[in-house]
Design an enzyme around this catalytic site. Structure first.
Site, mmCIF file in Angstrom:
data_model
loop_
_atom_site.group_PDB
_atom_site.id
_atom_site.type_symbol
_atom_site.label_atom_id
_atom_site.label_comp_id
_atom_site.label_asym_id
_atom_site.label_seq_id
_atom_site.Cartn_x
_atom_site.Cartn_y
_atom_site.Cartn_z
ATOM 1 N N GLY A 85 7.163 -3.022 -1.104
ATOM 2 C CA GLY A 85 8.206 -3.469 -0.089
ATOM 3 C C GLY A 85 8.890 -2.609 0.874
ATOM 4 C CB CYS A 121 9.925 -7.488 -4.427
ATOM 5 S SG CYS A 121 10.751 -8.645 -3.178
ATOM 6 C CE1 TYR A 176 -4.209 -3.293 0.074
ATOM 7 C CE2 TYR A 176 -3.031 -5.140 -0.095
ATOM 8 C CZ TYR A 176 -3.269 -4.123 0.395
ATOM 9 O OH TYR A 176 -2.735 -3.823 1.665
ATOM 10 C CG ASN A 200 7.630 -8.489 -7.841
ATOM 11 O OD1 ASN A 200 6.719 -7.733 -8.411
ATOM 12 N ND2 ASN A 200 7.146 -9.061 -6.684
ATOM 13 N N GLY A 201 8.540 -11.819 -7.139
ATOM 14 C CA GLY A 201 7.467 -13.177 -7.478
ATOM 15 C C GLY A 201 8.281 -14.118 -6.483
#
Ligand code: SF4
Length: 507
Positions: free
Chosen positions: A65, A38, A288, A139-140
């Site tokens: 996302g 996300c 990345y 996010n997570g």
């Protein structure tokens, strides 16, 4: 994040809201990289068109996302919202953005696995409370979602999505309704959550930014120049600095692990809500996931990734004619490798920049050729050459095998693969969609077996000390669990079993 928790079956979506992307759509898998889960964005900017700020912020965070996007604005106590399946540019247009006025905005980009492509899971999650509505973007991934869900359901709270993110919102709304202020209630909710959460939460009274005690996922604060020059304070919160850059915002600082910031007309206040914050930023963000033009720890990830490549060249030298990177994420490390090895850097693969996710099945022959949808080898560069190919990671090894085969078909005489991270041996439970351990090639095969499987003449992974040395830090500040199995937040046994190959328990 947004991963559906496994209690999805008991939770229903509003059928009228389900988008045209069918749940059973078989998305074509061109790339076996882990997927980021996300991107989050928020702004307090009374002098700006906040919906447009969110639009461009989310546009810059699209790599985090691609399945759904949502923007919620607060115009005083009135909330405006638009969420839909698709890319940011598909979900919003000028007309829709014009219908999202306000001074506070919260936005979200979501990735999720096939089977959960439902607009009801799109964020921000919205809940009504006695103080007005709250809109939460996450996010997570929580590791205690099942327990938290059970606790909330025991209090007769209903869920409308299958996400762990909504559970944080429900816990917060519950605390508000019990008489707490916005910030008190947020902290009450955070203390019930375990795992990774970087959050942006909008309310009619102000904007909250917060990170879990380990700060596993990133979150940064920026300031915006006030176009009205009336001295009003304007702040932006975003997953990465690239979302500040696109707006012309100035990076102020990171939200610290275990910190809550509260942004109102009076300015920004901060409190450490976690008793013992212990920074464990996901190192895969640096290797990345995050964009190369985002800054972490005062430098761009492009610079960091070049350093990974230099270290890789020292650890795994080889005689070759050219060094190339796998576009896009392998390129900075390949340039670093070329620099130290003295071997010429060249582009041997050209990326189709417009290929995205598709639900159209390719023909059988295209499927066998695989890689060409995304990358096309340059025959005249590769023919007769001994090639070093640098990539950032290998997950299942399927893409690497297709890539090597395509390079050989294009005339490469030797293919030497160099990976700018250590072998991925463990799955992620903190918001990255990696395969279960039995799918991870490095968890199941030795180095020579992997080299044989992907068809290379030689293979070299960066060492863990080398990765940390390139980060110019020691391992205390990062989560390295993909490479070590050393999970900074305990993973409950049931969840562990879903992804890890565990020793059989003897009775
Ligand atoms: S397990 Fe890996 S991907 Fe997940 S947070 Fe840790 S380092 Fe990042």
């Amino acid at each position: 994040m947004s991963h559906p928790t496994s209690f999805g079956a008991i939770l229903a979506c509003d059928a009228a809201q389900v988008s045209t992307v069918s749940d059973s759509a078989d998305e074509v898998d061109f790339w076996d990289k882990p997927q980021e889960a996300c991107g989050v964005f928020g702004a307090y900017a009374p002098s700006e068109d906040v919906a447009k700020l969110a639009y461009f912020g989310l546009f810059a965070l699209q790599h985090r996302g691609q399945e759904s996007a949502g923007i919620v604005t607060f115009e005083g106590t009135t909330l405006h919202s638009h969420k839909q399946m698709g890319l940011v540019s598909q979900v919003f247009n000028e007309e829709i953005l014009d219908q999202l006025p306000g001074a506070i905005v919260v936005g979200h980009n979501r990735y999720s696995t096939t089977g959960s492509s439902k607009v009801c899971n799109a964020q921000p999650a919205i809940l009504q409370t006695r103080l007005g509505a709250l809109a939460l973007a996450h996010n997570g991934n929580l590791v205690n979602a099942l327990t938290l869900r059970d606790d909330l359901m025991a209090k007769e709270h209903a869920t409308t999505t299958t996400t762990d993110s909504e559970l944080i919102a429900i816990a917060m709304a519950d605390a508000v309704n019990a008489g707490q202020s916005w910030c008190e209630a947020a902290i009450t909710a955070f203390k019930q959550a375990q795992g990774a959460f970087s959050l942006v939460i909008g309310t009619p009274d102000g904007l909250i930014g917060a990170r879990d005690p380990n700060g596993i996922r990133p979150l940064v604060i920026g300031t915006l120049k006030d176009p009205a020059q009336d001295g009003s304070i304007q702040y932006v919160l975003a997953s990465e600095t690239c979302a500040l850059d696109i707006l012309g915002a100035t990076y102020l600082r990171d939200v610290a692990p275990g910190e809550l910031v509260w942004i109102t007309p009076e300015g920004l206040t901060s409190q450490l809500w976690a008793a013992q914050p212990e920074p464990k930023l996901c190192i895969f963000e640096l290797i990345y996931f995050a964009r190369p033009d985002s800054d972490f720890h005062g430098e761009s990830l492009y610079t960091y990734r070049m350093r990974l490549g230099r270290q890789l060249a020292q650890e795994h030298p080889i005689e070759a004619d050219l060094v190339m990177g796998v576009p896009d994420s392998g390129i900075p490390a390949a340039i670093g490798y070329a620099e130290v090895s003295g071997i010429a850097y060249m582009e041997g693969l050209i990326k189709n920049r417009y290929v995205g996710r598709t639900f159209i099945q390719p023909t059988q022959s295209m499927r066998e050729d695989g890689i060409r949808m995304k990358l096309n080898p340059l025959r005249d560069v590769l023919t007769g050459k001994r090639v070093v190919v640098v990539d950032d990671s290998i997950v299942r090894g399927t893409t690497s095998r297709k890539l090597v085969s395509a390079l050989r078909k294009a005339g490469a005489k030797e293919v030497h693969m160099r990976i700018s991270s250590p072998p991925v041996t463990h799955p992620c439970f903190y918001g990255i969609d990696t395969d279960s351990q039995d799918q991870l090639v490095a968890a199941n095969l030795t180095l020579p077996e992997i080299a044989e499987k992907i068809g290379v003449d030689s293979l070299g992974y960066l060492s863990i000390p080398g990765m940390l040395q390139a980060a110019q830090d020691d391992d205390r500040n990062f989560c390295n669990a993909c490479f070590t199995g050393d999970y900074p937040v305990d993973v409950p046994e049931g969840l562990k079993r879903s992804k890890l190959k565990l020793e059989k328990v003897s009775h």
